[in-house]
Scaffold this motif. Structure first.
Motif, PDB file in Angstrom:
ATOM      1  N   VAL A  61       0.834  -1.202   0.000  1.00  0.00           N
ATOM      2  CA  VAL A  61       0.000   0.000   0.000  1.00  0.00           C
ATOM      3  C   VAL A  61       0.866   1.249   0.000  1.00  0.00           C
ATOM      4  O   VAL A  61       2.042   1.226   0.408  1.00  0.00           O
ATOM      5  N   HIS A  62       0.288   2.348  -0.471  1.00  0.00           N
ATOM      6  CA  HIS A  62       0.945   3.653  -0.402  1.00  0.00           C
ATOM      7  C   HIS A  62       1.004   4.121   1.054  1.00  0.00           C
ATOM      8  O   HIS A  62       0.066   3.893   1.824  1.00  0.00           O
ATOM      9  N   GLY A  63       2.079   4.793   1.405  1.00  0.00           N
ATOM     10  CA  GLY A  63       2.193   5.372   2.745  1.00  0.00           C
ATOM     11  C   GLY A  63       2.786   4.403   3.750  1.00  0.00           C
ATOM     12  O   GLY A  63       2.887   3.200   3.495  1.00  0.00           O
ATOM     13  N   ILE A  64       3.186   4.942   4.879  1.00  0.00           N
ATOM     14  CA  ILE A  64       3.804   4.129   5.938  1.00  0.00           C
ATOM     15  C   ILE A  64       2.818   3.943   7.083  1.00  0.00           C
ATOM     16  O   ILE A  64       2.416   4.907   7.741  1.00  0.00           O
ATOM     17  N   ILE A  65       2.415   2.709   7.311  1.00  0.00           N
ATOM     18  CA  ILE A  65       1.525   2.386   8.425  1.00  0.00           C
ATOM     19  C   ILE A  65       2.381   2.231   9.677  1.00  0.00           C
ATOM     20  O   ILE A  65       3.275   1.380   9.732  1.00  0.00           O
ATOM     21  N   ARG A  66       2.116   3.037  10.674  1.00  0.00           N
ATOM     22  CA  ARG A  66       2.948   3.040  11.886  1.00  0.00           C
ATOM     23  C   ARG A  66       2.620   1.867  12.804  1.00  0.00           C
ATOM     24  O   ARG A  66       3.503   1.313  13.462  1.00  0.00           O
ATOM     25  N   GLU A  67       1.344   1.498  12.898  1.00  0.00           N
ATOM     26  CA  GLU A  67       0.946   0.401  13.771  1.00  0.00           C
ATOM     27  C   GLU A  67       1.380  -0.935  13.163  1.00  0.00           C
ATOM     28  O   GLU A  67       1.338  -1.123  11.954  1.00  0.00           O
ATOM     29  N   ASP A  68       1.768  -1.872  14.010  1.00  0.00           N
ATOM     30  CA  ASP A  68       2.153  -3.195  13.515  1.00  0.00           C
ATOM     31  C   ASP A  68       0.935  -4.043  13.145  1.00  0.00           C
ATOM     32  O   ASP A  68       1.024  -4.918  12.283  1.00  0.00           O
ATOM     33  N   TYR A  69      -0.186  -3.789  13.820  1.00  0.00           N
ATOM     34  CA  TYR A  69      -1.414  -4.534  13.570  1.00  0.00           C
ATOM     35  C   TYR A  69      -2.588  -3.568  13.524  1.00  0.00           C
ATOM     36  O   TYR A  69      -2.541  -2.483  14.116  1.00  0.00           O
ATOM     37  N   GLY A  70      -3.647  -3.974  12.831  1.00  0.00           N
ATOM     38  CA  GLY A  70      -4.830  -3.130  12.771  1.00  0.00           C
ATOM     39  C   GLY A  70      -6.072  -3.914  12.413  1.00  0.00           C
ATOM     40  O   GLY A  70      -5.990  -5.022  11.866  1.00  0.00           O
ATOM     41  N   LYS A  71      -7.207  -3.359  12.734  1.00  0.00           N
ATOM     42  CA  LYS A  71      -8.502  -3.951  12.395  1.00  0.00           C
ATOM     43  C   LYS A  71      -9.402  -2.859  11.834  1.00  0.00           C
ATOM     44  O   LYS A  71      -9.556  -1.799  12.445  1.00  0.00           O
ATOM     45  N   ILE A  72      -9.963  -3.120  10.668  1.00  0.00           N
ATOM     46  CA  ILE A  72     -10.889  -2.175  10.042  1.00  0.00           C
ATOM     47  C   ILE A  72     -12.276  -2.802  10.076  1.00  0.00           C
ATOM     48  O   ILE A  72     -12.508  -3.861   9.496  1.00  0.00           O
ATOM     49  N   ASP A  73     -13.178  -2.171  10.795  1.00  0.00           N
ATOM     50  CA  ASP A  73     -14.560  -2.655  10.921  1.00  0.00           C
ATOM     51  C   ASP A  73     -15.464  -1.541  10.406  1.00  0.00           C
ATOM     52  O   ASP A  73     -15.846  -0.636  11.142  1.00  0.00           O
ATOM     53  N   ALA A  74     -15.760  -1.588   9.103  1.00  0.00           N
ATOM     54  CA  ALA A  74     -16.530  -0.522   8.467  1.00  0.00           C
ATOM     55  C   ALA A  74     -17.410  -1.125   7.373  1.00  0.00           C
ATOM     56  O   ALA A  74     -16.906  -1.868   6.521  1.00  0.00           O
ATOM     57  N   PRO A  75     -18.707  -0.852   7.379  1.00  0.00           N
ATOM     58  CA  PRO A  75     -19.628  -1.483   6.420  1.00  0.00           C
ATOM     59  C   PRO A  75     -19.352  -1.060   4.980  1.00  0.00           C
ATOM     60  O   PRO A  75     -18.991   0.095   4.720  1.00  0.00           O
ATOM     61  N   ILE A  76     -19.520  -1.992   4.071  1.00  0.00           N
ATOM     62  CA  ILE A  76     -19.273  -1.723   2.652  1.00  0.00           C
ATOM     63  C   ILE A  76     -20.550  -1.943   1.847  1.00  0.00           C
ATOM     64  O   ILE A  76     -21.265  -2.928   2.037  1.00  0.00           O
ATOM     65  N   GLY A  77     -20.815  -1.004   0.949  1.00  0.00           N
ATOM     66  CA  GLY A  77     -21.962  -1.100   0.045  1.00  0.00           C
ATOM     67  C   GLY A  77     -21.644  -0.368  -1.246  1.00  0.00           C
ATOM     68  O   GLY A  77     -20.514   0.085  -1.448  1.00  0.00           O
ATOM     69  N   ARG A  78     -22.627  -0.236  -2.097  1.00  0.00           N
ATOM     70  CA  ARG A  78     -22.432   0.500  -3.342  1.00  0.00           C
ATOM     71  C   ARG A  78     -22.107   1.961  -3.063  1.00  0.00           C
ATOM     72  O   ARG A  78     -22.638   2.562  -2.124  1.00  0.00           O
ATOM     73  N   HIS A  79     -21.229   2.514  -3.875  1.00  0.00           N
ATOM     74  CA  HIS A  79     -20.906   3.935  -3.779  1.00  0.00           C
ATOM     75  C   HIS A  79     -22.185   4.730  -4.055  1.00  0.00           C
ATOM     76  O   HIS A  79     -22.926   4.422  -4.993  1.00  0.00           O
ATOM     77  N   PRO A  80     -22.488   5.755  -3.247  1.00  0.00           N
ATOM     78  CA  PRO A  80     -23.753   6.484  -3.422  1.00  0.00           C
ATOM     79  C   PRO A  80     -23.881   7.226  -4.750  1.00  0.00           C
ATOM     80  O   PRO A  80     -24.998   7.495  -5.205  1.00  0.00           O
ATOM     81  N   VAL A  81     -22.756   7.523  -5.397  1.00  0.00           N
ATOM     82  CA  VAL A  81     -22.791   8.266  -6.662  1.00  0.00           C
ATOM     83  C   VAL A  81     -22.362   7.384  -7.832  1.00  0.00           C
ATOM     84  O   VAL A  81     -23.077   7.255  -8.828  1.00  0.00           O
ATOM     85  N   ASP A  82     -21.201   6.772  -7.718  1.00  0.00           N
ATOM     86  CA  ASP A  82     -20.673   5.910  -8.778  1.00  0.00           C
ATOM     87  C   ASP A  82     -21.057   4.465  -8.490  1.00  0.00           C
ATOM     88  O   ASP A  82     -20.423   3.786  -7.682  1.00  0.00           O
ATOM     89  N   ARG A  83     -22.096   3.946  -9.158  1.00  0.00           N
ATOM     90  CA  ARG A  83     -22.637   2.631  -8.845  1.00  0.00           C
ATOM     91  C   ARG A  83     -21.726   1.475  -9.279  1.00  0.00           C
ATOM     92  O   ARG A  83     -21.977   0.339  -8.934  1.00  0.00           O
ATOM     93  N   LYS A  84     -20.679   1.794 -10.033  1.00  0.00           N
ATOM     94  CA  LYS A  84     -19.727   0.753 -10.422  1.00  0.00           C
ATOM     95  C   LYS A  84     -18.705   0.494  -9.328  1.00  0.00           C
ATOM     96  O   LYS A  84     -17.954  -0.480  -9.392  1.00  0.00           O
ATOM     97  N   LYS A  85     -18.665   1.379  -8.331  1.00  0.00           N
ATOM     98  CA  LYS A  85     -17.676   1.270  -7.259  1.00  0.00           C
ATOM     99  C   LYS A  85     -18.351   0.875  -5.947  1.00  0.00           C
ATOM    100  O   LYS A  85     -19.545   1.056  -5.763  1.00  0.00           O
TER     101      LYS A  85
END
Length: 303
Positions: free
Chosen positions: A173-197
Protein backbone atom coordinates in the motif's frame (compact mmCIF):
# COMPACT_ATOMS: atom_id res chain seq x y z
CA UNK A 1 -39.90 -28.45 -17.01
CA UNK A 2 -40.41 -30.79 -14.08
CA UNK A 3 -43.35 -30.04 -11.78
CA UNK A 4 -43.55 -31.44 -8.26
CA UNK A 5 -46.75 -31.09 -6.22
CA UNK A 6 -46.56 -31.60 -2.47
CA UNK A 7 -49.06 -31.16 0.38
CA UNK A 8 -47.64 -30.21 3.75
CA UNK A 9 -48.58 -32.10 6.89
CA UNK A 10 -46.46 -29.80 9.04
CA UNK A 11 -46.48 -26.14 10.00
CA UNK A 12 -44.10 -23.43 11.19
CA UNK A 13 -41.13 -24.51 9.00
CA UNK A 14 -39.54 -22.19 6.44
CA UNK A 15 -40.54 -23.15 2.91
CA UNK A 16 -36.92 -23.36 1.67
CA UNK A 17 -35.85 -25.64 4.53
CA UNK A 18 -38.97 -27.80 4.17
CA UNK A 19 -38.50 -28.26 0.43
CA UNK A 20 -34.83 -29.14 0.96
CA UNK A 21 -35.94 -32.07 3.06
CA UNK A 22 -38.49 -33.21 0.50
CA UNK A 23 -36.64 -32.62 -2.79
CA UNK A 24 -33.32 -34.33 -2.13
CA UNK A 25 -31.52 -33.63 -5.40
CA UNK A 26 -31.44 -29.83 -5.03
CA UNK A 27 -29.50 -27.59 -2.65
CA UNK A 28 -31.09 -25.02 -0.38
CA UNK A 29 -29.50 -22.14 -2.28
CA UNK A 30 -30.97 -23.50 -5.54
CA UNK A 31 -34.40 -23.84 -3.89
CA UNK A 32 -34.09 -20.22 -2.72
CA UNK A 33 -33.26 -19.15 -6.26
CA UNK A 34 -36.37 -20.93 -7.55
CA UNK A 35 -38.46 -19.16 -4.88
CA UNK A 36 -36.99 -15.77 -5.82
CA UNK A 37 -37.72 -16.51 -9.50
CA UNK A 38 -41.37 -17.26 -8.73
CA UNK A 39 -41.02 -20.95 -9.56
CA UNK A 40 -42.38 -22.13 -6.19
CA UNK A 41 -46.07 -21.53 -5.53
CA UNK A 42 -47.96 -22.08 -2.29
CA UNK A 43 -51.70 -22.47 -2.83
CA UNK A 44 -51.20 -20.95 -6.27
CA UNK A 45 -49.28 -17.88 -5.13
CA UNK A 46 -45.55 -17.04 -5.03
CA UNK A 47 -43.95 -16.66 -1.60
CA UNK A 48 -40.65 -15.56 -0.08
CA UNK A 49 -37.97 -17.91 1.24
CA UNK A 50 -38.88 -17.13 4.85
CA UNK A 51 -42.56 -18.10 4.37
CA UNK A 52 -43.54 -20.62 7.06
CA UNK A 53 -45.66 -23.45 5.78
CA UNK A 54 -49.06 -24.26 7.21
CA UNK A 55 -50.92 -27.53 7.55
CA UNK A 56 -52.39 -28.68 4.19
CA UNK A 57 -50.55 -26.04 2.12
CA UNK A 58 -50.29 -27.18 -1.50
CA UNK A 59 -46.79 -26.51 -2.80
CA UNK A 60 -45.99 -26.53 -6.50
CA UNK A 61 -42.28 -26.63 -7.35
CA UNK A 62 -41.50 -25.95 -11.01
CA UNK A 63 -37.94 -26.99 -11.80
CA UNK A 64 -36.50 -25.95 -15.19
CA UNK A 65 -34.68 -28.47 -17.34
CA UNK A 66 -30.89 -28.23 -16.94
CA UNK A 67 -29.45 -25.86 -19.51
CA UNK A 68 -26.53 -26.89 -21.65
CA UNK A 69 -23.49 -24.73 -20.96
CA UNK A 70 -22.96 -22.29 -23.82
CA UNK A 71 -19.73 -20.78 -22.54
CA UNK A 72 -16.90 -22.02 -24.74
CA UNK A 73 -14.20 -24.24 -23.24
CA UNK A 74 -10.74 -22.82 -23.91
CA UNK A 75 -7.30 -24.35 -23.55
CA UNK A 76 -5.85 -21.90 -21.03
CA UNK A 77 -3.12 -22.93 -18.62
CA UNK A 78 -4.08 -22.33 -14.99
CA UNK A 79 -1.95 -23.83 -12.19
CA UNK A 80 -3.89 -26.44 -10.18
CA UNK A 81 -2.96 -26.77 -6.50
CA UNK A 82 -5.40 -29.60 -5.67
CA UNK A 83 -8.22 -31.56 -7.28
CA UNK A 84 -10.63 -34.37 -6.39
CA UNK A 85 -14.12 -35.31 -7.53
CA UNK A 86 -15.72 -32.53 -5.45
CA UNK A 87 -13.42 -29.48 -5.55
CA UNK A 88 -10.56 -27.98 -7.50
CA UNK A 89 -8.17 -25.39 -6.06
CA UNK A 90 -6.41 -23.13 -8.57
CA UNK A 91 -3.79 -20.40 -8.55
CA UNK A 92 -5.44 -17.67 -10.61
CA UNK A 93 -3.01 -15.46 -12.52
CA UNK A 94 -3.18 -11.67 -12.43
CA UNK A 95 -5.26 -10.24 -15.27
CA UNK A 96 -7.67 -13.18 -15.55
CA UNK A 97 -11.39 -12.60 -14.98
CA UNK A 98 -13.02 -15.37 -12.91
CA UNK A 99 -16.23 -15.81 -14.94
CA UNK A 100 -17.75 -14.47 -18.16
CA UNK A 101 -19.82 -11.29 -18.08
CA UNK A 102 -21.21 -8.78 -20.56
CA UNK A 103 -18.51 -7.92 -23.08
CA UNK A 104 -16.09 -10.51 -21.73
CA UNK A 105 -17.02 -14.07 -22.64
CA UNK A 106 -13.61 -15.61 -23.27
CA UNK A 107 -10.25 -15.94 -21.56
CA UNK A 108 -11.82 -16.36 -18.12
CA UNK A 109 -11.14 -18.93 -15.43
CA UNK A 110 -14.50 -20.55 -16.21
CA UNK A 111 -13.48 -21.00 -19.87
CA UNK A 112 -10.31 -22.74 -18.68
CA UNK A 113 -12.18 -24.90 -16.15
CA UNK A 114 -14.67 -26.06 -18.77
CA UNK A 115 -11.77 -27.35 -20.84
CA UNK A 116 -10.19 -29.11 -17.87
CA UNK A 117 -13.31 -30.40 -16.09
CA UNK A 118 -15.87 -30.62 -18.89
CA UNK A 119 -19.35 -30.56 -17.36
CA UNK A 120 -18.02 -31.77 -13.99
CA UNK A 121 -18.67 -28.42 -12.32
CA UNK A 122 -21.53 -27.53 -9.99
CA UNK A 123 -24.49 -25.91 -11.74
CA UNK A 124 -25.90 -24.01 -8.75
CA UNK A 125 -24.72 -20.64 -10.11
CA UNK A 126 -25.93 -21.31 -13.64
CA UNK A 127 -24.37 -21.32 -17.08
CA UNK A 128 -22.09 -18.30 -16.73
CA UNK A 129 -20.63 -19.20 -13.32
CA UNK A 130 -20.43 -23.00 -13.08
CA UNK A 131 -18.54 -24.05 -9.97
CA UNK A 132 -17.84 -20.51 -8.81
CA UNK A 133 -18.34 -20.19 -5.06
CA UNK A 134 -16.28 -17.05 -4.43
CA UNK A 135 -14.31 -14.66 -6.61
CA UNK A 136 -11.19 -12.59 -6.62
CA UNK A 137 -10.79 -9.52 -8.82
CA UNK A 138 -9.34 -9.64 -12.32
CA UNK A 139 -6.09 -7.98 -11.25
CA UNK A 140 -5.81 -9.89 -7.97
CA UNK A 141 -3.76 -13.07 -8.27
CA UNK A 142 -3.83 -16.12 -6.06
CA UNK A 143 -5.60 -19.13 -4.64
CA UNK A 144 -9.28 -19.87 -5.31
CA UNK A 145 -11.47 -22.92 -4.65
CA UNK A 146 -14.07 -24.06 -7.19
CA UNK A 147 -16.86 -26.60 -6.63
CA UNK A 148 -17.17 -29.57 -8.96
CA UNK A 149 -20.20 -31.13 -7.24
CA UNK A 150 -23.37 -29.40 -6.04
CA UNK A 151 -22.90 -30.89 -2.57
CA UNK A 152 -19.45 -29.33 -2.33
CA UNK A 153 -20.79 -26.00 -3.61
CA UNK A 154 -23.48 -25.97 -0.96
CA UNK A 155 -21.00 -26.85 1.78
CA UNK A 156 -18.47 -24.21 0.73
CA UNK A 157 -21.20 -21.57 0.46
CA UNK A 158 -22.29 -22.31 4.03
CA UNK A 159 -18.69 -22.04 5.24
CA UNK A 160 -18.29 -18.66 3.53
CA UNK A 161 -21.56 -17.48 5.03
CA UNK A 162 -20.42 -18.61 8.51
CA UNK A 163 -16.90 -17.12 8.02
CA UNK A 164 -15.37 -20.60 8.35
CA UNK A 165 -12.89 -20.20 5.49
CA UNK A 166 -9.52 -18.62 6.21
CA UNK A 167 -8.53 -16.14 3.50
CA UNK A 168 -5.17 -14.42 3.80
CA UNK A 169 -3.90 -11.83 1.30
CA UNK A 170 -0.73 -9.84 0.91
CA UNK A 171 -0.65 -6.31 -0.46
CA UNK A 172 1.61 -3.31 -0.87
CA UNK A 173 0.00 0.00 0.00
CA UNK A 174 0.95 3.65 -0.40
CA UNK A 175 2.19 5.37 2.75
CA UNK A 176 3.80 4.13 5.94
CA UNK A 177 1.52 2.39 8.42
CA UNK A 178 2.95 3.04 11.89
CA UNK A 179 0.95 0.40 13.77
CA UNK A 180 2.15 -3.20 13.52
CA UNK A 181 -1.41 -4.53 13.57
CA UNK A 182 -4.83 -3.13 12.77
CA UNK A 183 -8.50 -3.95 12.39
CA UNK A 184 -10.89 -2.17 10.04
CA UNK A 185 -14.56 -2.66 10.92
CA UNK A 186 -16.53 -0.52 8.47
CA UNK A 187 -19.63 -1.48 6.42
CA UNK A 188 -19.27 -1.72 2.65
CA UNK A 189 -21.96 -1.10 0.05
CA UNK A 190 -22.43 0.50 -3.34
CA UNK A 191 -20.91 3.93 -3.78
CA UNK A 192 -23.75 6.48 -3.42
CA UNK A 193 -22.79 8.27 -6.66
CA UNK A 194 -20.67 5.91 -8.78
CA UNK A 195 -22.64 2.63 -8.84
CA UNK A 196 -19.73 0.75 -10.42
CA UNK A 197 -17.68 1.27 -7.26
CA UNK A 198 -17.97 0.07 -3.69
CA UNK A 199 -17.47 2.33 -0.67
CA UNK A 200 -17.68 2.42 3.09
CA UNK A 201 -21.39 3.03 3.42
CA UNK A 202 -22.77 3.37 6.94
CA UNK A 203 -26.34 3.76 5.71
CA UNK A 204 -26.75 0.90 3.23
CA UNK A 205 -23.57 -1.15 3.62
CA UNK A 206 -23.09 -4.62 5.09
CA UNK A 207 -20.67 -5.27 7.92
CA UNK A 208 -17.12 -5.77 6.70
CA UNK A 209 -14.08 -6.60 8.82
CA UNK A 210 -10.45 -6.74 7.67
CA UNK A 211 -7.48 -7.43 9.94
CA UNK A 212 -3.96 -6.55 8.82
CA UNK A 213 -0.40 -6.76 10.04
CA UNK A 214 2.70 -4.99 8.74
CA UNK A 215 5.33 -7.23 7.17
CA UNK A 216 7.80 -4.58 5.97
CA UNK A 217 8.03 -0.80 5.67
CA UNK A 218 9.68 1.15 2.84
CA UNK A 219 10.34 4.81 2.06
CA UNK A 220 6.70 5.62 1.26
CA UNK A 221 4.99 2.23 1.10
CA UNK A 222 4.08 -0.67 3.39
CA UNK A 223 3.97 -4.41 2.75
CA UNK A 224 1.06 -5.96 4.66
CA UNK A 225 -0.78 -9.20 5.24
CA UNK A 226 -4.59 -8.86 5.34
CA UNK A 227 -7.07 -11.41 6.64
CA UNK A 228 -10.74 -11.31 5.72
CA UNK A 229 -13.34 -11.90 8.41
CA UNK A 230 -16.08 -11.10 5.90
CA UNK A 231 -16.06 -11.23 2.11
CA UNK A 232 -17.52 -8.09 0.60
CA UNK A 233 -16.80 -7.01 -2.98
CA UNK A 234 -13.43 -5.21 -3.22
CA UNK A 235 -13.22 -5.36 0.60
CA UNK A 236 -9.46 -5.02 1.14
CA UNK A 237 -9.13 -2.41 -1.61
CA UNK A 238 -11.97 -0.30 -0.19
CA UNK A 239 -10.87 -0.63 3.43
CA UNK A 240 -7.22 0.25 2.82
CA UNK A 241 -8.23 3.28 0.75
CA UNK A 242 -10.71 4.30 3.46
CA UNK A 243 -7.99 4.48 6.14
CA UNK A 244 -5.68 6.42 3.82
CA UNK A 245 -3.38 3.64 2.58
CA UNK A 246 -4.66 2.62 -0.86
CA UNK A 247 -3.15 -0.38 -2.60
CA UNK A 248 -0.39 0.40 -5.10
CA UNK A 249 -1.63 0.03 -8.68
CA UNK A 250 -5.34 0.25 -7.80
CA UNK A 251 -6.83 2.40 -10.55
CA UNK A 252 -10.30 2.49 -8.92
CA UNK A 253 -9.60 3.20 -5.24
CA UNK A 254 -5.94 4.23 -5.41
CA UNK A 255 -3.89 7.33 -6.11
CA UNK A 256 -4.15 8.97 -9.51
CA UNK A 257 -0.42 9.69 -9.62
CA UNK A 258 0.71 6.11 -8.96
CA UNK A 259 4.37 5.98 -10.02
CA UNK A 260 4.94 2.22 -9.85
CA UNK A 261 3.25 1.23 -13.13
CA UNK A 262 2.48 -2.39 -12.23
CA UNK A 263 -0.72 -2.70 -14.31
CA UNK A 264 -3.29 -3.49 -11.62
CA UNK A 265 -3.34 -3.56 -7.83
CA UNK A 266 -0.57 -5.20 -5.78
CA UNK A 267 -2.93 -7.64 -4.08
CA UNK A 268 -2.38 -11.39 -3.92
CA UNK A 269 -4.58 -14.12 -2.38
CA UNK A 270 -1.79 -15.95 -0.57
CA UNK A 271 -3.56 -18.58 1.54
CA UNK A 272 -6.88 -20.40 1.68
CA UNK A 273 -7.80 -22.77 4.49
CA UNK A 274 -11.04 -24.69 5.02
CA UNK A 275 -12.56 -27.99 6.06
CA UNK A 276 -13.30 -30.09 2.97
CA UNK A 277 -17.09 -29.84 2.46
CA UNK A 278 -17.45 -33.59 1.83
CA UNK A 279 -14.44 -35.34 3.38
CA UNK A 280 -14.46 -33.25 6.55
CA UNK A 281 -10.68 -32.81 6.78
CA UNK A 282 -8.94 -29.45 7.15
CA UNK A 283 -7.02 -28.37 4.05
CA UNK A 284 -4.75 -25.39 3.50
CA UNK A 285 -3.30 -24.08 0.26
CA UNK A 286 -0.74 -21.37 -0.46
CA UNK A 287 0.02 -19.56 -3.68
CA UNK A 288 3.68 -18.64 -4.18
CA UNK A 289 4.60 -14.99 -4.57
CA UNK A 290 4.10 -14.06 -8.25
CA UNK A 291 6.89 -12.42 -10.26
CA UNK A 292 5.21 -9.01 -10.50
CA UNK A 293 4.99 -8.91 -6.70
CA UNK A 294 8.62 -9.95 -6.24
CA UNK A 295 9.74 -7.27 -8.69
CA UNK A 296 7.74 -4.55 -6.89
CA UNK A 297 9.17 -5.52 -3.49
CA UNK A 298 12.71 -5.58 -4.89
CA UNK A 299 12.22 -2.14 -6.42
CA UNK A 300 10.92 -0.76 -3.11
CA UNK A 301 13.81 -2.30 -1.16
CA UNK A 302 16.36 -0.72 -3.49
CA UNK A 303 14.73 2.69 -3.21
Amino acid sequence: MEEIILVSNESGIRIDAWLCGKVKDYSRSYIQKLINDGMILVNGKPVKSNYKIKQNDEILARIPEPQVLDVVAEDIDVPILYEDEHIIVVDKPKGMVVHPAAGNYSGTLVNALLKHCGTNLSNINGIIRPGIVHRIDKDTSGVLVVAKSNAAHEGLSEKLKDHDIERVYIAVVHGIIREDYGKIDAPIGRHPVDRKKMAVNTKNGRRAVTRFKVLERFKDATYIEATLETGRTHQIRVHMSYIGFPIIGDTVYGRKNDIYNINGQALHAKKLGFVHPIKGEYMEFESPLPEYFKELLEKLRKS
